[in-house]
Design an enzyme around this catalytic site. Structure first.
Site, short mmCIF file in Angstrom:
data_model
loop_
_atom_site.label_atom_id
_atom_site.label_comp_id
_atom_site.label_asym_id
_atom_site.label_seq_id
_atom_site.Cartn_x
_atom_site.Cartn_y
_atom_site.Cartn_z
N ASP A 21 -2.85 -0.18 10.52
CA ASP A 21 -3.91 0.41 11.20
C ASP A 21 -5.32 0.33 10.38
O ASP A 21 -5.54 -0.70 9.62
CB ASP A 21 -3.89 1.98 10.98
CG ASP A 21 -3.40 2.37 9.46
OD1 ASP A 21 -3.77 1.55 8.62
OD2 ASP A 21 -2.65 3.29 9.45
N GLU A 27 0.74 -1.16 0.10
CA GLU A 27 -0.14 -0.09 -0.08
C GLU A 27 0.86 1.48 -0.03
O GLU A 27 1.78 1.44 1.01
CB GLU A 27 -0.80 0.08 1.23
CG GLU A 27 -1.70 1.18 1.33
CD GLU A 27 -1.95 1.49 3.06
OE1 GLU A 27 -1.54 0.59 3.65
OE2 GLU A 27 -2.75 2.42 3.24
N ASP A 52 -0.46 -0.97 6.12
CA ASP A 52 -0.17 -0.66 7.63
C ASP A 52 -0.99 -1.08 8.66
O ASP A 52 -2.09 -1.99 8.23
CB ASP A 52 -0.43 0.95 7.58
CG ASP A 52 0.56 1.84 6.91
OD1 ASP A 52 1.77 1.02 6.80
OD2 ASP A 52 0.29 2.89 6.38
N ASP A 58 -7.01 1.74 8.33
CA ASP A 58 -6.80 2.01 6.61
C ASP A 58 -6.27 0.65 6.02
O ASP A 58 -6.76 0.42 5.05
CB ASP A 58 -6.17 3.26 6.35
CG ASP A 58 -7.21 4.34 6.34
OD1 ASP A 58 -8.31 4.44 6.45
OD2 ASP A 58 -6.41 5.66 6.13
#
Ligand code: TSJ
Length: 641
Positions: free
Chosen positions: A508, A429, A506, A510
């Site tokens: 997180d 990403e 990541d 997102d």
């Protein structure tokens, strides 16, 4: 007396030859010696009790996984016949020592048995280090026992010893699978439970009790499904958006009983299960073909009559009309035949005809009185036809463009090796993390494909939109297998260019969302990648702990950090990684790319299915469940502010 002993001896020799064959080639009798074959032993035994139920004499079966690794199956039927049979021995002995003994006691009950019923008991016996039998019948308790198929109980004038008195009746079998035959001898409780549950749906008047006494806490579950196959369909659709109540219809044709249950949900899927004499036919067969053929005709007829399909329109295809369908077709056949790889495909031509006749007649009669239902079904067919047509267009368009422009938009950094078994592709990403990854990787075997922003949510997007998406196109090209959806299968996993496809996002919310979208894409269009274990999720660390003295350490989650805090006296510096983009090439290599040190999670089909459901929740049009989900997971989101 001497005569009967001679006969017993003679009988015993052929018996041993028969059962020895089972031990030499167990796979021929139970499919395999894997856990699947192991669980199959239980089903072979339980099917005998189910036959007793079908004959009208048993309404309760208890299956117990014992603490010692054995399995006990008990029913409240008439009890296996123990009287003197041919060759001067108890009928019960013949059941357990003769291959295909089932037919020996042919009565009307076995007329509708699943093909293999009643024949499995000697196979189970041959493949068990020990097996014991208790029959309660005519006021007496009889017992018998075997080791690896050989009797260890002495008969008395050819008959079983009586060990007690009782007012009850029934059969109880306990057996311990042979660990020299099976790879593993631990029964898988989830598989056993779901098979027993399925049996309960197909036999609405039967109660099946499952017990697992192997763990610290004994477990018991009771399966009784008075609603039968209607309940089966209802439960399969639980939590989905149902378009109408379950349709349940039945009938008879040429001595074949047919019953079926149908319900549609608002999803692009079809789930149609076929059963013959209460046995699941995983490869389908004539009953399903008969059902599908007549169903397609019926729906197209209504669509024309209701003028939804105009004269110039072509018919809906079979898979159009089954878009959204969940159905169970169950038939009782007096003489079932099976073919196929695992002998689970029903082969009787008359079964196809009978199903088509009963389903055609009954459905028409029902739908004439329930026009809303047929309109809902046609609505699903229209949606499917629309997507099918645009997909056909998209496919032609794509094929007319260059076929495998490797690296179609110049972003894929491919690896040098063409040995797929050693190659990996990281889907990363963001461009900055992608840049670091390109520098950090092992160029020989590791390819990097950066993707930007959020790819399409494929659960909602139609096929042509999915294919038009640049990121997805690049990915399909890179993998080399093509793609598939429902109609026709152009996906060829043997062409896969990488052994591992690793999603690197990541840690997180997102990142989780991107992972979910990718998993949904694979789940919908390339499920073989998941089934064959090619999909992984990289687990980059959340922290790096740097003590004044001693080694630096990467910590992969908050638990690891807690542990580190507890075990490290003195102060240490803590670096928190907000995203992959913050790591330099060397750190990225150490933590996420290096096969020796990285952490990865292999994705199973359940994970992917859950991802696709979550994606649905977050991207779908329904507001309430999305709100609930976001509130429930709000803590995760707070963490990375
Ligand atoms: F597989 C098995 F043989 F091991 C086995 C059979 C295991 C278990 C748990 C149950 C049974 C079983 C067999 N339950 N009930 C029966 N019933 C008969 O075999 C039976 C009883 C009476 C008559 C009759 O005509 O009187 C006929 C049959 C086939």
């Amino acid at each position: 007396m001497g005569n009967s002993e001679d006969n017993y001896g003679a009988g015993n020799i052929t018996v041993l030859e028969g059962l020895e064959a089972v031990r030499v080639r167990p796979g021929m009798y139970i499919g395999s010696v894997s856990t699947k074959g192991l669980n199959h032993l239980i089903y072979e035994i339980v099917d005998n009790s189910v036959d007793e139920h079908l004959a009208g004499y048993c309404d309760r079966i208890t299956v117990t996984l014992e603490a010692d690794g054995s399995c006990t199956v008990e029913d409240n039927g008439r009890g296996i016949p123990v009287d003197m049979h041919e060759k001067g021995i108890s009928a019960e002995r013949l059941v357990f020592t003769t291959l295909h003994a089932g037919g020996k006691f042919d009565n009307s009950a076995y007329k509708t048995s699943g093909g293999l019923h009643g024949v499995g008991s000697s196979v189970v016996n041959a493949l068990s280090t020990r097996l014991s039998v208790q029959v309660k019948k005519d006021g007496q308790i009889y017992e018998d026992s075997y080791e690896r198929g050989e009797p260890t109980t002495a008969l008395i004038k050819g008959l079983l010893p009586v060990t007690g008195k009782t007012k009850e009746h029934g059969t109880k079998i306990n057996f311990l699978p042979d660990d020299t035959i099976f790879d593993k001898t631990r029964f898988k409780e989830d598989d056993v439970k779901s098979r027993l549950h399925e049996t309960a749906y197909l036999n609405p008047k039967l109660t099946i009790i499952f017990r697992d006494l192997r763990g610290d806490e004994p477990e018991e579950e009771i399966f009784n499904e008075p609603e039968g196959i209607s309940g089966f369909v209802k439960d399969m659709n639980k939590g989905k958006e149902e378009l109408f109540d379950v349709i349940y219809l039945k009938g008879e044709s040429e001595g074949i009983e047919v019953e079926f249950a149908i319900q549609y949900i608002n999803e692009f899927q079809e789930n149609v299960l076929g059963f013959c004499n209460n046995i699941y036919n995983s490869e389908g067969g004539t009953h399903l073909t008969g059902f599908k053929t007549v169903f397609t005709t019926v729906v197209n007829n209504y669509a024309r009559e209701l003028n939804i399909l105009k004269e110039k329109d072509s018919n809906f295809t079979g898979s159009d009309v089954r878009n959204g369908m969940t159905a169970v077709i169950s038939i009782k056949h007096p003489d079932p035949r099976f073919e196929g790889q695992t002998k689970t495909k029903l082969d009787n031509q008359d079964a196809g005809k009978a199903v088509a006749k009963v389903c055609g007649d009954e459905l028409t009669r029902f739908l004439d009185r329930n026009l809303d239902t047929i309109k809902a079904i046609i609505g699903c067919a229209e949606k499917s036809a629309k997507i099918r047509k645009s997909e056909e267009k998209a496919k032609t368009n794509m094929l007319s463009k260059q076929k495998f422009s490797f690296d179609s938009n110049g972003k894929l950094a491919n690896c040098e090796s063409r040995d797929a078994s050693k190659c990996e592709i990281f889907i990363v990403e963001g461009d900055s993390a992608g840049g670091s990854a390109k520098m950090a990787r092992n160029r020989m075997y590791q390819a990097i494909l950066p993707i930007r922003g959020k790819i399409l949510n494929v659960e909602k997007a139609s096929m042509d939109k999915v294919l038009a998406n640049a990121e997805i196109k690049t990915m399909i090209n890179a993998f080399g297998c093509g793609f598939s959806e429902g109609y026709g299968n152009d996906f060829d996993i043997t062409k896969l260019r990488y052994d591992k496809i690793i999603i690197m996002a990541d840690a997180d919310v997102d990142g989780a969302h991107i992972s979910n979208l990718l998993l949904t894409l694979f789940y919908r269009f390339m499920p073989e990648l998941i089934y064959e274990g090619h999909i992984y999720i990289a687990m980059p660390p959340l922290y790096k702990a740097m003590p004044g003295k001693g080694k630096e350490e990467y910590l992969y989650d908050d638990k690891a950090l807690e542990k580190y805090r507890a075990s490290h006296k003195g102060s240490f510096k803590l670096q928190r990684y907000k995203g992959l983009g913050e790591m330099d090439a060397e750190q990225l290599w150490e933590t996420t790319l290096d096969p020796e040190r990285r952490m990865m999670k292999q994705v199973g089909i359940e994970d992917a299915r859950m991802a696709s459901e979550t994606t649905d929740l977050l991207m779908g049009t329904d507001v309430a469940p999305r709100k609930a989900y976001i509130y429930k997971h709000a803590n995760d989101a707070v963490l990375d502010i």
